[in-house]
Design an enzyme around this catalytic site. Structure first.
Site, short mmCIF file in Angstrom:
data_model
loop_
_atom_site.label_atom_id
_atom_site.label_comp_id
_atom_site.label_asym_id
_atom_site.label_seq_id
_atom_site.Cartn_x
_atom_site.Cartn_y
_atom_site.Cartn_z
N GLU A 199 -4.20 -8.82 -1.65
CA GLU A 199 -4.79 -8.72 -0.31
C GLU A 199 -6.23 -8.24 -0.36
O GLU A 199 -6.58 -7.35 -1.13
CB GLU A 199 -3.99 -7.73 0.56
N GLU A 235 0.81 -1.23 0.00
CA GLU A 235 0.00 0.00 0.00
C GLU A 235 0.85 1.28 0.00
O GLU A 235 0.82 2.06 0.94
CB GLU A 235 -0.98 -0.03 1.17
#
Length: 491
Positions: A341, A238
């Site tokens: 994810e 991220e």
């Protein structure tokens, strides 16, 4: 023979078939012709307000079926048009999962391993992810080196040897001795960053770029020496999120330059050039901008195997943006898409039986595979009754929850929804053409290496829907129950 066709054959043999969602390869493998004449389809169902959980519910026979009418509800499948090749489906083996696993009685530990990794008695996971030092789903923050050790002389994964490494080894054994594993960092050590903190974003300082690239190599080699083979790695988890947990900001240009000037060459020099490098590892919303910035640079692109992504663009109020994946697949057909994810956030123990949990997985997996995705990785495989452990209170759902107070495992319907894909669509399977003529029935389909065709059909509506599974002039009558998912396996 066309060069692009030769390239597709080579890539397919290597398990790296093009992810192009637009360009079918109708002559790949043995898919030149296909007939459903005389075939049968076994039906496996999971449905709300029933006892069906991956249950064998029917066996269908095909009969001649001509042109369907507009009034006939159909799912159309054509196994002669093939797309990307399946790498695998699985979940993350985090510190939180490992610590929770260690608290379970031995029988429940074995139950969990069988439930996830047995292809016959479980749902046959073949893909896994773990973190390079701590993430939010650790009991606390930690790294593998002493502060200011730029040469990494103190590097040690001793922390992981208590829970995580033994857990991963048991998972590998349960999966038959092979588990495709990739690794991801959440943040460089605090002293390598401009905010001097593992948490709250910050950026990697230029003077530590080489040390940080060396850190990945140290981690991979150390884990492999301990008996855990590593298939690939992502650059940064991220990279556009400043989080209250471990995080680090990389703009697209930052990531591009780090790959081509440091991480790519360092992996090559360290003898790890065969490891699959995954860029982005964040949400679908910005995926095209990130992919184009990195992959339009030949010096960066040569190191990149594919683009990883998550499903959390929904925090903005947006739906899941599958079209963005298709833009990447059609623009960069030689690269791969991998879901790295996803989980349902804001854990509440009272909601573990809610049907929405599984339907989110079903929607994502169908949309992601139809967009060209080759691998799909859930987040934590196991969490406790608090939705943790998590050192910053970011509690989430997992497909299986361990109630450590009673020692029992609780299976959410997400476990079964994932299983409708992972159990029946195996590594090496090729996605084939599938479509529905009603939006209430969502579908994707694959042809496995053994020739069996697996068709997934999901019904998010409150209505029971009869339909015909139509394959090249042959039809089999089926029924989709309200709020259900079914896998039809054609022999």
């Amino acid at each position: 023979m066309r060069k692009d066709f030769i390239a597709l054959i080579v890539l397919s043999a290597l398990g790296l078939h093009s992810v192009s969602a637009q360009k079918a390869n109708p002559t790949a493998g043995n898919a030149k012709t296909y007939s459903a004449v005389g075939k049968k389809a076994r039906v496996f169902t999971t449905a709300e307000n029933t006892n069906y959980r991956l249950a064998a519910t029917d066996e269908l026979s095909f009969q001649a079926a001509g042109q369907p009418l507009e009034t006939q509800v159909c799912v159309f499948v054509d196994p002669t048009h093939t797309f990307q090749t399946m790498l695998g489906i699985g979940g993350a083996l985090t510190d939180a999962s490992a610590e929770t696993f260690a608290k379970l009685p031995k029988p429940q530990q074995q139950e969990l391993l069988k439930a996830y990794y047995s292809p016959t008695d479980g749902i046959g996971y073949t893909l896994a992810r773990t973190s390079i030092h701590s993430s939010d789903f650790s009991s606390g923050s930690y790294t593998y080196v002493a502060d200011n050790d730029k040469a990494l002389k103190t590097f040690s994964v001793k922390h992981d040897q208590q829970y995580r490494i033994p857990f991963i080894k048991q998972a590998i054994q349960a999966a038959g001795g092979k588990l495709t594993m990739f690794v991801s960092p959440w943040s460089p050590p605090a002293w390598m960053k401009d905010n001097h903190d593992l948490l709250q974003g910050g950026k990697l300082l230029p003077e530590f770029r080489q040390s940080w690239a060396d850190y990945y190599v140290k981690f991979i080699k150390t884990y492999e020496q301990l008996g855990i083979p590593i298939w690939g790695l992502s650059v940064q988890n991220e990279p556009m999120a400043k989080q209250k947990w471990e995080s680090c900001i990389f703009t697209a240009e930052d990531e591009r330059d780090f790959i081509k000037e440091y991480l790519g060459p360092t992996l090559q020099k360290g003898g790890l050039g065969d490891k699959k490098l995954i860029a982005w590892d964040h949400n679908r919303d910005l995926i095209f901008q990130r992919a184009s910035t990195i992959l339009d640079d030949p010096q960066a692109a040569k190191y990149v195997w594919g683009i990883g992504y998550h499903w959390y663009e929904t925090w903005t109020g947006s739906g899941m943006q599958f079209e963005n994946l298709k833009r990447v697949a059609e623009t960069y057909p030689s690269k791969n898409l991998i879901f790295t994810e996803g989980c349902v956030e804001k854990f509440d123990f009272a909601q573990v039986n809610e049907w929405r949990l599984g339907e989110r997985y079903g929607m994502s997996m169908i949309g992601d595979f139809n967009a060209g995705t080759v691998g799909w990785t859930d987040w934590n495989v196991l969490l406790d009754e608090t939705g943790g452990p998590n050192h910053v209170g970011n509690f989430c759902f997992a497909p299986i929850i361990a109630d450590t107070r009673s020692g029992k495992l609780l299976y959410t319907n997400a476990y079964y929804y994932i299983g409708h894909f992972s159990k029946f669509i195996r590594p090496g399977a090729q996605r084939i053409s599938s479509s529905s003529n009603r939006d209430m029935l969502q579908t994707t389909a694959f042809r496995n290496p053994d020739g069996k065709v697996a068709v997934v059909v999901m019904n998010n509506s409150t209505n029971k829907q009869p339909f015909q599974l139509w394959i090249k002039g042959q039809g089999a009558s089926a029924v989709s129950l309200p709020h259900s998912i079914m896998t039809l396996v054609v022999n």
